[in-house]
Design an enzyme around this catalytic site. Structure first.
Site, PDB file in Angstrom:
ATOM      1  NE  ARG A 251      -7.535   4.663   5.057  1.00 29.13           N
ATOM      2  CZ  ARG A 251      -6.889   5.686   5.475  1.00 29.13           C
ATOM      3  NH1 ARG A 251      -7.387   6.297   6.649  1.00 29.13           N
ATOM      4  NH2 ARG A 251      -5.804   6.292   4.930  1.00 29.13           N
TER       5      ARG A 251
ATOM      6  CB  CYS B  94      -3.013  23.467  11.037  1.00 30.42           C
ATOM      7  SG  CYS B  94      -1.824  23.462  12.347  1.00 30.42           S
TER       8      CYS B  94
ATOM      9  NE  ARG C   3       0.640  12.098   7.455  1.00 28.16           N
ATOM     10  CZ  ARG C   3       0.901  13.570   7.813  1.00 28.16           C
ATOM     11  NH1 ARG C   3      -0.053  14.379   8.206  1.00 28.16           N
ATOM     12  NH2 ARG C   3       2.463  13.672   7.991  1.00 28.16           N
TER      13      ARG C   3
ATOM     14  CE  LYS D  36      -1.716   1.615   4.013  1.00 30.17           C
ATOM     15  NZ  LYS D  36      -1.743   3.073   4.478  1.00 30.17           N
TER      16      LYS D  36
ATOM     17  N   PRO E  22       1.150  16.595  11.305  1.00 30.15           N
ATOM     18  CG  PRO E  22       3.150  17.522  12.322  1.00 30.15           C
ATOM     19  CD  PRO E  22       2.104  16.485  12.737  1.00 30.15           C
ATOM     20  CB  VAL E  23       2.525  18.496   6.063  1.00 33.26           C
ATOM     21  CG1 VAL E  23       1.588  17.169   6.151  1.00 33.26           C
ATOM     22  CG2 VAL E  23       1.756  19.870   6.287  1.00 33.26           C
ATOM     23  CG  ASP E  24       6.569  20.468  10.895  1.00 29.57           C
ATOM     24  OD1 ASP E  24       6.010  19.324  10.470  1.00 29.57           O
ATOM     25  OD2 ASP E  24       7.170  20.756  11.584  1.00 29.57           O
TER      26      ASP E  24
HETATM   27  C1  EPZ Z   1       3.883   7.016   6.500  1.00 23.65           C
HETATM   28  O1  EPZ Z   1       3.192   8.152   6.989  1.00 23.65           O
HETATM   29  C2  EPZ Z   1       3.218   5.739   6.480  1.00 23.65           C
HETATM   30  N1  EPZ Z   1       1.954   6.303   5.543  1.00 23.65           N
HETATM   31  C3  EPZ Z   1       2.441   5.470   7.589  1.00 23.65           C
HETATM   32  O2  EPZ Z   1       1.803   4.072   7.659  1.00 23.65           O
HETATM   33  C4  EPZ Z   1       3.618   5.080   8.709  1.00 23.65           C
HETATM   34  O3  EPZ Z   1       3.157   4.830   9.866  1.00 23.65           O
HETATM   35  C5  EPZ Z   1       4.646   6.231   8.777  1.00 23.65           C
HETATM   36  O4  EPZ Z   1       5.085   6.568   7.442  1.00 23.65           O
HETATM   37  C6  EPZ Z   1       5.586   5.997   9.597  1.00 23.65           C
HETATM   38  O5  EPZ Z   1       6.503   4.941   9.315  1.00 23.65           O
HETATM   39  C7  EPZ Z   1       2.174   6.129   4.045  1.00 23.65           C
HETATM   40  O6  EPZ Z   1       3.312   5.740   3.415  1.00 23.65           O
HETATM   41  C8  EPZ Z   1       1.016   6.419   3.162  1.00 23.65           C
HETATM   42  P1  EPZ Z   1       6.103  10.287   8.652  1.00 23.65           P
HETATM   43  P2  EPZ Z   1       3.994   9.553   7.218  1.00 23.65           P
HETATM   44  O7  EPZ Z   1       6.097  11.628   8.009  1.00 23.65           O
HETATM   45  O8  EPZ Z   1       4.731   9.640   5.812  1.00 23.65           O
HETATM   46  C9  EPZ Z   1       5.885  13.518  12.064  1.00 23.65           C
HETATM   47  C10 EPZ Z   1      -0.135   2.910   7.758  1.00 23.65           C
HETATM   48  O9  EPZ Z   1      -0.847   2.265   8.670  1.00 23.65           O
HETATM   49  N2  EPZ Z   1       5.961  14.744  10.989  1.00 23.65           N
HETATM   50  O10 EPZ Z   1       7.266   9.215   8.492  1.00 23.65           O
HETATM   51  O11 EPZ Z   1       2.747  10.365   7.305  1.00 23.65           O
HETATM   52  C11 EPZ Z   1       4.561  12.599  12.043  1.00 23.65           C
HETATM   53  O12 EPZ Z   1       3.799  13.363  13.060  1.00 23.65           O
HETATM   54  C12 EPZ Z   1       0.215   4.422   7.939  1.00 23.65           C
HETATM   55  O13 EPZ Z   1       0.002   2.409   6.701  1.00 23.65           O
HETATM   56  C13 EPZ Z   1       6.276  15.830  11.290  1.00 23.65           C
HETATM   57  O14 EPZ Z   1       6.000  16.243  12.478  1.00 23.65           O
HETATM   58  O15 EPZ Z   1       4.650   9.224   8.388  1.00 23.65           O
HETATM   59  C14 EPZ Z   1       5.006  11.462  12.996  1.00 23.65           C
HETATM   60  O16 EPZ Z   1       5.246  11.608  14.438  1.00 23.65           O
HETATM   61  C15 EPZ Z   1      -0.163   4.898   9.122  1.00 23.65           C
HETATM   62  N3  EPZ Z   1       5.967  16.596  10.374  1.00 23.65           N
HETATM   63  C16 EPZ Z   1       6.518  11.338  12.310  1.00 23.65           C
HETATM   64  O17 EPZ Z   1       6.714  12.390  11.815  1.00 23.65           O
HETATM   65  C17 EPZ Z   1       5.783  16.524   9.114  1.00 23.65           C
HETATM   66  O18 EPZ Z   1       5.900  17.131   8.237  1.00 23.65           O
HETATM   67  C18 EPZ Z   1       6.428  10.040  11.294  1.00 23.65           C
HETATM   68  O19 EPZ Z   1       5.797  10.628  10.161  1.00 23.65           O
HETATM   69  C19 EPZ Z   1       5.657  14.935   8.801  1.00 23.65           C
HETATM   70  C20 EPZ Z   1       5.781  14.026   9.753  1.00 23.65           C
END
Ligand code: EPZ
Length: 420
Positions: A396, A116, A92, A22, A122-124
């Site tokens: 999903r 946000c 997301r 996925k 977040p997406v910062d």
């Molecule tokens: C990917 O999400 C996966 N989703 C998630 O899988 C997975 O849990 C995650 O990576 C961690 O391995 C997809 O690939 C579609 P991150 P992503 O950016 O990219 C923080 C599932 O069940 N963060 O690595 O959103 C965030 O809050 C899903 O298949 C920021 O602070 O994860 C988190 O605490 C759930 N700012 C940490 O980093 C940002 O701009 C990891 O997030 C981005 C992230």
């Protein structure tokens, strides 16, 4: 709304195939926005998140069609470089279209995912990384508006090795002028798979699979065909299903190299693991040993397997802890597992699981994809009948999970409910 009805007790046996990943597909599809033309992605999972991404890209002007796990994607014309809230609120990962649209068109308007840019989930990191490449980014009415004449290569470093942010910056950098070096890049196999896909499209990328990825921008990319990697999280989930029920079975069409940490923890818990090519055979022990885990970025223990591991440890012969350092609050499954008789206490980002108790069937539900599957796992071993509600969350990320578990001997069926 569908539900799963499970009668626990059957040790799983036999063989089952894992489907395409996925989280790789949710990078390959937006990556295809970087080049006009027709792509064919084989081994694409037939799951809700892929349908959501297909609908989102179609709303932009792409054409997406999934038949028998082969996705046909035509990205020749993308007149609308926008990802509206109605799509993004469902998933997301919609944010993954931001970098590719910006790189190809110099413009993108993408709804913020829930919350946000700087709030929960977040997406910062995405926004800061793209700004480093020269993008002008503003937030207006819940939307990210990004503009750039032409992106310029830059050094981008992440405070946290974010999967999505690494993808967005890597994808955008492929068409930037000059060199981009990403430091503290995510090393997840799904990011590496997306990088390999971009290389096939003509991108100049070095360092895939390491924490430093270098991209030398090119003027254009071309459409290609690709085979999506196996889903390591589904493979881990199926292996834990065999372990929790005291069974012995083969999980096939996997990439064992992507599961090294999980396989080692399963062996520590007493499972016998045998690997032959893409087949992982697991034989469960009489008694599961308690084994604590702490999640981490790849190659550490995946946070997406944390809830499943907790269900397994509820059946172990002793006490263990589960700590999540990636999402410190990812414990929505705990109160639901407790309804099945699991003895779990959470303090900050660590859960303590007292194993050995008797699990008894109950009605449970969850909003998190992986939390939902942890209830299915507990239901496979609980006395009596367990009903897992709102399985659309499961749909999903798992293609035909009930069929896969039935093929391994589980007593599980899907039923329609009138629940809205
Ligand atoms: C990917 O999400 C996966 N989703 C998630 O899988 C997975 O849990 C995650 O990576 C961690 O391995 C997809 O690939 C579609 P991150 P992503 O950016 O990219 C923080 C599932 O069940 N963060 O690595 O959103 C965030 O809050 C899903 O298949 C920021 O602070 O994860 C988190 O605490 C759930 N700012 C940490 O980093 C940002 O701009 C990891 O997030 C981005 C992230």
């Amino acid at each position: 709304m569908d539900k799963f009805v499970i009668r626990g007790g059957a040790p799983l046996s036999g063989s089952v195939n894992v489907t395409g990943a996925k989280n790789a597909t949710l990078e390959l599809m937006p990556a295809a926005l970087l080049a006009p033309g027709v792509f064919r992605l084989r081994n694409t999972p037939n799951i809700r998140d892929v349908w959501t991404m297909s609908r989102l890209m179609s709303s932009m002007g792409a054409h997406a069609e999934l038949n028998d796990n082969e996705l046909f994607l035509d990205t020749t014309n993308i007149p609308r470089q926008e990802a509206p809230y109605e799509h993004v609120k469902r998933m997301r990962a919609s944010i993954h279209v931001l970098g590719p649209l910006l790189a190809r068109y110099g413009y993108a308007k993408v709804s913020l995912p829930g919350g946000c840019a700087w709030g929960p989930r977040p997406v910062d990191f995405h926004l800061k990384g793209l700004e480093r490449l020269g993008a002008e980014i503003t937030l207006e009415g819940g939307y990210i508006i990004a503009r750039a004449e032409r992106l310029k290569g830059a050094r981008v470093s992440f405070d946290f090795a974010s999967v999505g942010a690494t993808f967005n910056v890597m994808a955008a950098a492929t068409l930037a002028r000059g060199r981009t070096v990403i430091t503290n890049a995510a090393m997840e196999p799904e990011v590496t798979a997306a990088g390999r896909f971009l290389q096939k499209m003509g991108a100049q990328i070095e360092g895939l699979g390491t924490s430093t990825i270098t991209i030398d921008g090119v003027d254009d990319l071309k459409p290609v065909d690709e085979e999506t990697i196996p889903d390591r999280i589904e493979a881990a989930t199926l292996l834990i299903a065999v372990a929790i029920t005291g069974g012995r079975a083969n999980v096939c069409k996997t990439n064992p190299y992507h599961l090294a940490f999980v396989l080692e923890k399963l062996e520590e818990a007493g499972c016998e693991i045998d690997i032959r090519a893409d087949v992982i055979t697991l034989k469960a022990p009489e008694k599961l040993a308690p084994v604590g885990i702490t999640t981490a970025v790849y190659p550490g223990f995946p946070t997406d397997v944390q809830a499943q591991w907790m269900a397994l440890m509820a059946c172990a012969d002793g006490t263990s802890t589960v700590t999540d350092t990636v999402y410190r609050d990812r414990f929505s499954h705990v109160p639901e597992l407790a309804r099945l008789g699991c003895d779990i206490h959470v303090n900050d980002n660590t859960a303590t699981i007292r194993g050995g108790g008797k699990l008894t069937g109950a009605t449970v539900m969850s909003t998190d994809l992986r939390a939902s599957v942890s209830m299915v796992l507990a239901g496979l071993v609980a006395d009596g009948e367990t009903e897992v509600l709102r399985v659309y969350h499961l749909d999903r990320g798992y293609e035909g999970l009930e069929h896969k578990l039935t093929a391994l001997g589980a007593d599980i069926r899907r039923e329609k409910t009138e629940e809205m």
